[in-house]
Design an enzyme around this catalytic site. Structure first.
Site, PDB file in Angstrom:
ATOM      1  N   ASP A  46       0.815  -1.211   0.000  1.00  0.00           N
ATOM      2  CA  ASP A  46       0.000   0.000   0.000  1.00  0.00           C
ATOM      3  C   ASP A  46       0.848   1.260   0.000  1.00  0.00           C
ATOM      4  OD1 ASP A  46      -2.369  -1.283   0.003  1.00  0.00           O
ATOM      5  OD2 ASP A  46      -2.756  -1.087   2.140  1.00  0.00           O
ATOM      6  N   LYS A  68      -2.910   4.328  -3.287  1.00  0.00           N
ATOM      7  CA  LYS A  68      -3.149   5.621  -3.918  1.00  0.00           C
ATOM      8  C   LYS A  68      -1.965   6.520  -3.587  1.00  0.00           C
ATOM      9  CE  LYS A  68      -7.405   6.678  -2.902  1.00  0.00           C
ATOM     10  NZ  LYS A  68      -8.545   7.366  -2.305  1.00  0.00           N
ATOM     11  N   MET A 183      -7.523   9.143   9.248  1.00  0.00           N
ATOM     12  CA  MET A 183      -8.066   9.707   7.996  1.00  0.00           C
ATOM     13  C   MET A 183      -9.025  10.864   8.264  1.00  0.00           C
ATOM     14  SD  MET A 183      -8.757   6.136   5.980  1.00  0.00           S
ATOM     15  CE  MET A 183      -9.228   5.147   7.363  1.00  0.00           C
TER      16      MET A 183
HETATM   17  N1  SAH Z   1      -3.990   0.098   9.076  1.00  0.00           N
HETATM   18  C1  SAH Z   1      -3.440   1.406   9.395  1.00  0.00           C
HETATM   19  C2  SAH Z   1      -4.437   2.499   9.107  1.00  0.00           C
HETATM   20  C3  SAH Z   1      -4.807   2.615   7.648  1.00  0.00           C
HETATM   21  S1  SAH Z   1      -5.879   3.930   7.315  1.00  0.00           S
HETATM   22  C4  SAH Z   1      -2.970   1.423  10.846  1.00  0.00           C
HETATM   23  O1  SAH Z   1      -3.281   0.518  11.601  1.00  0.00           O
HETATM   24  O2  SAH Z   1      -2.249   2.358  11.206  1.00  0.00           O
HETATM   25  C5  SAH Z   1      -4.744   5.195   6.839  1.00  0.00           C
HETATM   26  C6  SAH Z   1      -4.637   6.236   7.917  1.00  0.00           C
HETATM   27  O3  SAH Z   1      -3.801   5.776   8.956  1.00  0.00           O
HETATM   28  C7  SAH Z   1      -4.020   7.534   7.491  1.00  0.00           C
HETATM   29  O4  SAH Z   1      -4.939   8.365   6.819  1.00  0.00           O
HETATM   30  C8  SAH Z   1      -3.638   8.111   8.829  1.00  0.00           C
HETATM   31  O5  SAH Z   1      -4.762   8.598   9.512  1.00  0.00           O
HETATM   32  C9  SAH Z   1      -3.157   6.874   9.554  1.00  0.00           C
HETATM   33  N2  SAH Z   1      -1.706   6.687   9.440  1.00  0.00           N
HETATM   34  C10 SAH Z   1      -1.068   5.618   8.949  1.00  0.00           C
HETATM   35  N3  SAH Z   1       0.273   5.766   9.037  1.00  0.00           N
HETATM   36  C11 SAH Z   1       0.488   6.965   9.621  1.00  0.00           C
HETATM   37  C12 SAH Z   1       1.638   7.706  10.005  1.00  0.00           C
HETATM   38  N4  SAH Z   1       2.879   7.231   9.809  1.00  0.00           N
HETATM   39  N5  SAH Z   1       1.463   8.900  10.584  1.00  0.00           N
HETATM   40  C13 SAH Z   1       0.236   9.405  10.808  1.00  0.00           C
HETATM   41  N6  SAH Z   1      -0.891   8.757  10.457  1.00  0.00           N
HETATM   42  C14 SAH Z   1      -0.773   7.551   9.886  1.00  0.00           C
END
Ligand code: SAH
Length: 279
Positions: A46, A68, A183
């Site tokens: 991803d 994306k 998000m």
């Molecule tokens: N499965 C992921 C979440 C996926 S949804 C998890 O458990 O973290 C994608 C969202 O995750 C992003 O829009 C943001 O809100 C958050 N996210 C993922 N990685 C991030 C990072 N390094 N810093 C800040 N937000 C993050």
């Protein structure tokens, strides 16, 4: 080699491993994730999985981008699931690598159910979710005995990109002292407004952690009433975690990265000692 490392599972051909890559810092990968990266024939990853993590795969491992980024269109979820099935049926060791934890707002469940439907054996490897581990890098615990014994993880994005419906904002405002939003950037104004409308204090602390755990990590500390305008003014971009609640105050004591750069930490960030002494 240490017996624990030797006992890590063998990646069988024709199977899919659905693996969480954590929030970004490669040091937050699990041993299972590294073990998977070393054996995979094909990597389906991803947008939130960075180069530093991908580079742990062998040079001849095929890489398929399924996210994306940079304006490229997003593949349809059903296509990704079907692709995983097809690759597994070709006899490949398929590593499906997702940011954070695959089962936290990551559609990991949907992809795994497609594998079940197609009779493809799979394994799930949890990862450190951005809403927990990312906040820890900012010095913010998601629970703390003096502030909260419950926390809610919420997506700020419905299926169609709207503020997610079906949320009982009144119940959330009343029942969840700490709210961690994934998000949420696009709808932060609407979400903050709904919480204030249902009784949360406009001055309640909020932190916005962008690119958590990565070298480009930034942290904005603000409050519910001002968070939307300050996010815009600061030009903050996704990915971001937004955390609402008193736990944000703990950052004054627990900003370990700041401390490494000379910040003086407060050992009583909630002012409890003072309160106990005076009251
Ligand atoms: N499965 C992921 C979440 C996926 S949804 C998890 O458990 O973290 C994608 C969202 O995750 C992003 O829009 C943001 O809100 C958050 N996210 C993922 N990685 C991030 C990072 N390094 N810093 C800040 N937000 C993050």
């Amino acid at each position: 080699m240490n017996t624990t490392l030797k006992a890590l599972p063998v990646f069988q051909p024709g199977t899919v491993w659905l693996v969480g890559a954590g929030p970004g810092d490669p040091g937050l990968l699990t041993l299972h994730a590294v073990n998977a990266l070393q054996q995979a024939d094909v990597l389906v990853y991803d947008a939130l999985v960075g180069e530093a993590v991908l580079d742990l795969a062998p040079a001849d491992c095929e890489r398929i981008y399924a996210g994306k980024r940079g304006g490229r269109p997003s593949p349809v979820q059903a296509d990704i699931s079907q692709r995983l099935v097809r690759l597994a049926k070709e006899g490949k060791r398929v590593l499906r690598l997702k940011g954070g934890d695959p089962f936290v707002f990551g559609r990991g469940g949907e992809e795994a159910l497609s594998l079940v439907a197609a009779g493809v054996p799979f394994r799930i490897v949890p990862g450190i979710s951005a809403g927990i581990g990312g906040l820890a890098y900012a010095g913010i615990p998601v629970t703390h005995r003096d502030t909260n014994s419950a926390v809610t993880f919420l997506t700020g994005h419905g299926v169609g990109g709207e503020v997610p419906d079906g949320i009982d904002w009144a119940a959330l405002a009343k029942g969840s002292p700490v709210i961690v939003l994934y998000m949420a950037l696009k709808h932060i104004a609407a979400i903050a407004g709904a919480l204030i409308e249902h009784g949360r204090s406009p001055s309640e602390p909020v932190a916005v952690v962008s690119q958590a755990t990565l070298p480009a990590q930034t942290i904005l500390e603000t409050c519910l009433a001002r968070c939307a305008e300050e996010v815009t003014a600061a030009g903050i971009e996704p990915p971001c975690i937004v955390v609402i609640g008193e736990v944000v105050r703990l950052r004054a004591g627990l900003d370990w990265q700041g401390a490494a750069e000379g910040r003086e930490l407060d050992d009583d960030p909630l002012g409890l000692r003072h309160r106990r002494e005076t009251g």
